[in-house]
Motif scaffolding. Structure first.
Motif, short mmCIF file in Angstrom:
data_model
loop_
_atom_site.label_atom_id
_atom_site.label_comp_id
_atom_site.label_asym_id
_atom_site.label_seq_id
_atom_site.Cartn_x
_atom_site.Cartn_y
_atom_site.Cartn_z
N VAL A 234 0.82 -1.21 0.00
CA VAL A 234 0.00 0.00 0.00
C VAL A 234 0.86 1.26 0.00
O VAL A 234 0.33 2.38 -0.05
N HIS A 235 2.15 1.08 0.06
CA HIS A 235 3.10 2.19 0.07
C HIS A 235 4.44 1.59 -0.35
O HIS A 235 4.65 0.39 -0.23
N LEU A 268 -2.21 4.59 2.66
CA LEU A 268 -2.24 3.98 1.33
C LEU A 268 -1.94 5.11 0.35
O LEU A 268 -2.75 6.04 0.21
N ARG A 273 -3.14 3.15 -5.18
CA ARG A 273 -4.58 3.23 -4.89
C ARG A 273 -5.40 2.18 -5.63
O ARG A 273 -6.56 1.97 -5.29
#
Length: 280
Positions: A234-235, A268, A273
């Motif tokens: 998410v990152h 996030l 995304r």
């Protein structure tokens, strides 16, 4: 009809991959009923029967069944007492079969894989066998891996480092476990227990079981070792267990904040995304 405590003749060689099964019940008709129902399955080999706990104890020692259908109430040694008498390595996967539903909690406390009420429903019996097959498959790989880890611990340092490096590059281990090198130890962490992973330079911080485990490596290496249906990047420096996400709220510029079941909050980023669809 097989009498109490008798041993059934061995099957042919090409059938030896079947689940070796023992039936334990003090009622001959109940044993016969299970024998007939299980006999219609191609993946079950009934290796013996017993009419009480003492006979079952000796049958398990001699036959080493993989699966046991066990009555709870029997004269002398009951089903629960039988399990407590057995050495842990000899305890087969156990399905309790009884006429009394109030034993259910105690049965699962003894790590039974299922609990069937008499008269036994054919559909529930099939579910029990499938559950046993899945558990046996996982146990086989798990036992093999545990032996491998013990072997690695006996190797000289240089050989051990090479093998540990190979293990670190492999996919998820048996039962969904992740192997982490902690000093001279190899620790196995349940993947489902992991909440999130974040990067700290050349090291990964794995947050699981209220602990933080440090692993040298990269995010890409960890992504390959985790189930993509359960874990998502998410990152650029964060992987999250999707099952641990409780809330998601929008932030600026297409970013989101993810609230985990532990109360921790992760970001996030906009670059990841597309992972939102995994959370919906």
């Amino acid at each position: 009809m097989c009498l109490s405590g008798c041993l059934l003749p061995p099957r042919r060689r090409h059938e030896m991959k079947k689940i070796r099964t023992l039936i334990v019940d003090d009622e001959p008709l109940a044993r016969r009923g299970l024998e007939l129902r299980l006999g219609r399955r191609d993946d079950i080999e009934i290796v013996g029967e017993a009419g009480n706990g003492r006979e079952a104890f000796h049958a398990i020692s001699a036959l080493r069944p993989q699966l046991m259908f066990l009555d709870v109430q029997m004269p002398g040694i009951d089903g629960f007492e039988l399990l407590r008498m057995l050495p842990p390595p000899q305890v087969p996967l156990t399905v309790f079969v009884t006429a009394y539903d109030h034993y259910a909690l105690a049965a699962f406390a003894e790590n039974a894989i299922d609990y069937l009420l008499k008269p036994v429903d054919d559909g529930r019996l099939d579910e029990s066998v499938e559950r046993a097959r899945s558990r046996l498959s996982a146990r086989k790989v798990e036992d093999h891996y545990e032996r491998l880890l013990k072997f690695i611990a006996t190797l000289p340092g240089s050989h051990r480092s090479r093998i540990e490096g190979l293990l670190a590059d492999e996919g998820p281990r048996a039962g969904g476990k992740l192997t982490i090198k902690d000093g001279q130890r190899l620790i196995r962490v349940e993947a489902d227990a992991i909440r999130w992973i974040d990067a700290a330079g050349d090291y990964m911080c794995i947050h699981a079981n209220e602990e933080t485990y440090i692993l040298r490596g990269t995010m890409q290496q960890l992504e390959r070792r985790l189930d993509p249906q359960k874990f998502a990047r998410v990152h650029r420096s964060t992987i999250v267990n999707l099952q641990r996400v409780r809330e998601m709220r929008p932030h600026l510029n297409g970013e989101y904040f993810l609230l985990l079941d532990s109360g921790h909050e992760l970001k996030l980023s906009r670059s990841y995304r597309e992972k939102i669809k995994l959370l919906i």
